[in-house]
Write an enzyme that holds these catalytic residues in place. Structure first.
Site, PDB file in Angstrom:
ATOM      1  CB  ALA A  65      -0.944  -0.001   1.194  1.00 24.92           C
ATOM      2  CE1 TYR A 159     -10.427   2.579   8.283  1.00 21.02           C
ATOM      3  CE2 TYR A 159     -12.446   2.865   9.544  1.00 21.02           C
ATOM      4  CZ  TYR A 159     -11.578   2.058   8.835  1.00 21.02           C
ATOM      5  OH  TYR A 159     -11.881   0.719   8.668  1.00 21.02           O
TER       6      TYR A 159
END
Length: 268
Positions: A65, A159
């Site tokens: 990632a 988030y």
């Protein structure tokens, strides 16, 4: 061995532990050919070898990632090996609760970095898979979101924003790609019993969260995987654009549910 996913080629990102590993293992048990997208080749190959010893078909595919180029290359690696990709499970997602706070206290760069990496990992990987799925006449994309993307919280603004955007992106992909036979759905876990939850969340936070969950326990990674199996299978051939909460009912009840439940329990 069940065969709901017999011979389907499935890529699961970030799948050496927690929910991702449960998805990979459960799909393998359903007859799929699994590619575990991971950066730690040693750990992924160890996990794959253990599953293959049980008669499954599991392989490692490099996915990091922190290296955006792998969002596309991991898909190409799977297609080069198998000739196709039938299902993509975008499981990667990250946040640092120590830095991803509320709007007043979160560093703007932390917010932007969190949103960026979580969205890119879904958008770029999906785009790469879609190009091959269109040529093949169809496929299924399943995004692992979070109830945090639907129910606002007092922290983790980056988030929550990223997961809310992923929910919307899921619907956009579903609408835009249906004519090519590609379905796209999302699973929103609630609090799930993974090592990440155990390490990052305090006991007090867990108690308060579960107090306000109608089924007052943590979910199991295997329960999230069960929803993924459904969306990946032909049982869901007429299902697209759906955002399924697998969260014990969190967010469904009145905001004072926890207190009312305690009062009801006290009355017997």
């Amino acid at each position: 061995m069940s065969t709901r996913l017999k011979d389907k080629v499935i890529l699961v990102t970030a799948s050496t532990r927690g929910i991702g590993y449960a998805i990979a293992e459960t799909c393998a048990r359903e007859g799929a050919i699994i590619y575990m997208g991971a950066r730690n080749s040693g750990l992924a190959e160890e996990k794959a070898d253990a599953l293959n010893a049980q008669g499954f078909r599991v392989h490692f595919a490099y996915y990091d990632a922190s290296k955006e180029e792998t969002f596309q290359s991991v898909v190409e690696d799977v297609v080069n090996a198998e000739g196709r990709i039938d299902v993509l499970v975008n499981n990667f997602g990250t946040s640092d609760p120590r830095k991803d706070l509320d709007i007043a206290h979160t560093d703007p760069q932390v917010f932007l970095d969190t949103v960026s990496i979580n969205l890119k990992s879904v958008f770029i990987t999906s785009q790469a898979a879609i190009r091959h799925m269109e040529k093949a006449g169809g496929g299924s994309i399943i995004n692992i979101s979070s109830v945090g993307g639907q129910v606002p919280d007092i922290s983790q603004i980056g988030y929550g924003t990223s997961k809310g955007a992923i929910n919307y992106l899921t619907k956009l992909i579903a609408v835009q790609e249906a004519r090519h036979g590609i379905r796209c759905n999302a699973v929103m876990p609630g609090m799930t019993a993974t090592d990440a939850v155990k390490d990052k969340l305090t006991d007090h936070f867990k108690q308060v969260f579960l107090k306000n969950t109608p089924i007052p326990r943590m979910g199991l990674p295997e329960e999230i995987a069960g929803a993924v199996v459904y969306f990946a299978s032909d049982d869901a051939a007429f299902t697209t654009g759906q955002i399924m909460a697998v969260s014990g009912g969190f967010g469904l009840a009145t905001p004072v549910f926890g207190d009312l439940a305690e009062m009801a329990n006290a009355r017997g």
